[in-house]
Design an enzyme around this catalytic site. Structure first.
Site, PDB file in Angstrom:
ATOM      1  N   CYS A  16       0.734  -1.464   0.050  1.00  0.00           N
ATOM      2  CA  CYS A  16       0.065  -0.056  -0.086  1.00  0.00           C
ATOM      3  C   CYS A  16       0.845   1.328  -0.012  1.00  0.00           C
ATOM      4  O   CYS A  16       0.255   2.497  -0.177  1.00  0.00           O
ATOM      5  CB  CYS A  16      -0.860  -0.146   1.185  1.00  0.00           C
ATOM      6  N   HIS A  37      -9.100   4.105  -1.580  1.00  0.00           N
ATOM      7  CA  HIS A  37      -7.619   3.707  -1.550  1.00  0.00           C
ATOM      8  C   HIS A  37      -7.265   2.878  -2.604  1.00  0.00           C
ATOM      9  O   HIS A  37      -7.107   1.551  -2.440  1.00  0.00           O
ATOM     10  CB  HIS A  37      -7.434   3.038  -0.125  1.00  0.00           C
TER      11      HIS A  37
END
Lengths: 387, 135
Positions: free
Chosen positions: A85, A333
């Site tokens: 991420c 995200h």
């Protein structure tokens, strides 16, 4: 020797969402062309792509070459950077270093992730590859599962409740209303949060970031390059990363995000900035406990009190606006793109272009993205530059 | 599904709960790692852990990853073993009341995955509560 601090010469992004009609290539090309147009150039020397799952979900590796070609940039050099991420932050680190080292004059840093083509369980599986394979992924852990365990430890240690932590969710959604590319431009009430289904107790659906698509790009170059005076220039004062043990069970102190501590300390030192000089921060709020722990590890709040950041009665070392454009929670995200979206949003704040979300007088901003639960963290310091 | 070579390498950990203890700081992990997660020391001893411990945290995962979703939701547990290391494992033998935080638990061997094309069954550790259920 005085470090060369790259300027952000142009930027562009797609809305974050479920883009059923657009491929990984379409999203990337749209963001690349928007950033090039914003910078006023039609070519750069290099493309650095932050992405996590193109091999697993889109069956496309050699991604940087594929995307450069699709965008009409054949001939330049191009690489993909992966740090789960934090891939977007890692790509910015590489791109900024290429400019600072005079290897390239202009570098386009793209973050992109296309998650919604695949079955959600396959996406959850793909994301789980960012956990420790031999002791977590093989057991069946998902990131919401691991975050739920971390949240449980935090609640036991601090006496906070899940509802206390949900303040970060409600605040992020409130801020996303003013962000034109946010996925969820609507407020969430405590009642709506409490009525949302349990994903991995104590985490509810509205605690978790969505599976989504998006691409964001910035053109980096040398100070003074291409400056057209319509917007205040912004420089990348520093970027710094840090890693720690990925496996939650193997961390000596699971409630202390050591990589956040280290990457913040390094980024501040390299930028020659102290914590009180920051005007706003974008943290990696993939789950509310990550916001609370990051506030503590970054030095904003004493250990165990991050959940009380918005409680004026609680002591804070630093209280400034966070997640000013909705954060991961409400902007969305798209994993490898997140670090680049954060930098675009912070740049708008420093240029006074953040609209109804403008942080008045913002001169210095920090952005931070985290691979896994703080396993690989990149922190950037952005600052108004002198034309 | 898991590749046979990976399964073979992981058997000491998955079947016998073997791991490492640091010879310098004594931090212990149920893992094949060759350095200490706490101090980075490369001198670690191979240890076989007891399999008795207590539950630190547990969650019911409603949305498992695709390689683990055949039987639907399951409990994921974080356990602290009596001889030091922490362990992530599925909670098994769950009846009406799953083990709760602080409960005594023990490690048991169960099937981890359905057999793949090689028809090898992958076994490994799970944990179950040992505290008697009182109504």
């Amino acid at each position: 020797m005085k470090p060369l601090r790259p300027w952000i010469l142009g930027m562009g992004c797609t809305p974050v969402g479920e883009h059923w009609s657009q491929s990984l290539y379409d999203l990337a090309t749209e963001a690349i062309h928007a950033a090039l147009a914003d910078a006023g150039v039609d070519r750069v020397d290099a493309l650095v792509v932050g992405n996590m799952l193109s091999g697993v979900l889109n069956r496309q590796e050699n991604l940087a070459a594929a995307l450069a070609d699709r965008a009409g940039l054949s001939g330049i050099e191009a690489i993909k950077v992966e740090a789960a991420c934090a891939s977007g932050g890692a790509a910015l680190q590489v791109g900024a270093a290429m400019v600072a080292s005079h290897t390239c004059e202009r570098v386009l840093v793209l973050g992109v992730e296309k998650m919604t083509d695949a079955d959600p369980a396959a996406v959850i599986q793909g994301l789980a590859y960012a956990a420790d394979f031999e002791s977590e992924t093989i057991i069946g852990a998902s990131f919401s599962g691991l975050s739920a365990l971390l949240t449980s430890l935090y609640l036991q240690a601090t006496g906070a409740t899940p509802e206390d932590l949900s303040v970060f969710v409600r605040q992020a959604h409130q801020h996303a209303i003013g962000n034109p590319w946010a996925m969820y431009r609507h407020a969430v009430t405590a009642e709506e949060w409490g009525a949302s289904p349990m994903i991995s107790d104590p985490l509810r659906l509205l605690d978790c970031t969505p599976l989504c698509d998006g691409a964001a790009a910035v053109v980096l170059g040398r100070p003074g390059d291409l400056h057209r005076h319509e917007h205040r220039p912004v420089e990348i004062a520093s970027i710094a990363g840090a890693v720690e043990t990925i496996a939650l069970a193997q961390r000596p102190q699971p409630l202390r995000l050591k990589a956040v501590e280290q990457s913040v300390a390094r980024a501040l030192e390299r930028a020659e900035v102290s914590l009180p000089m920051l005007d706003l921060t974008e943290f990696h709020d993939a789950f509310p406990v990550m916001t609370a722990l990051s506030l503590e590890a970054a030095g904003f709040m004493p250990a165990g009190t991050g959940w009380r950041y918005f409680d004026a009665a609680a002591d804070a070392h630093l209280r400034i606006p966070i997640q000013t454009m909705g954060g991961l929670k409400a902007r969305g995200h798209p994993v490898g793109a997140t670090g680049v979206y954060q930098v675009i949003e912070a740049t708008l704040q420093l240029q006074g272009r953040a609209g109804e979300n403008q942080v008045l007088g913002a001169k210095t901003a920090m952005t931070q993205c985290s691979g896994g639960l703080g396993g690989n963290v990149f922190t950037s310091i952005l600052r108004q530059a002198t034309p | 599904m898991i590749d046979p070579a990976v399964q073979s390498r992981l058997q000491p950990t998955l079947y016998r709960l073997e791991g490492v203890r640091c010879l310098r700081c004594h931090h212990a992990d149920v893992s094949r790692r060759s350095t200490c997660a706490r101090c980075g020391n490369a001198a670690v001893a191979t240890v076989r852990f007891s399999g008795k411990g207590r539950l630190l945290a547990v969650t019911l995962m409603a949305r498992p990853p695709s390689e683990h979703d055949r039987l639907g939701a399951f409990h994921l547990a974080l356990v602290e073993l009596d001889d030091g290391p922490r362990l992530l494992a599925k909670l098994t033998d769950v009846t009406s009341r799953p083990a709760a935080i602080g409960d005594a638990v023990e490690v048991v061997i169960r099937r981890l995955f359905e057999p793949g094309p090689e028809e090898l069954i992958c076994y490994g550790y799970k944990v179950r509560g040992t505290t008697p259920v009182t109504s």
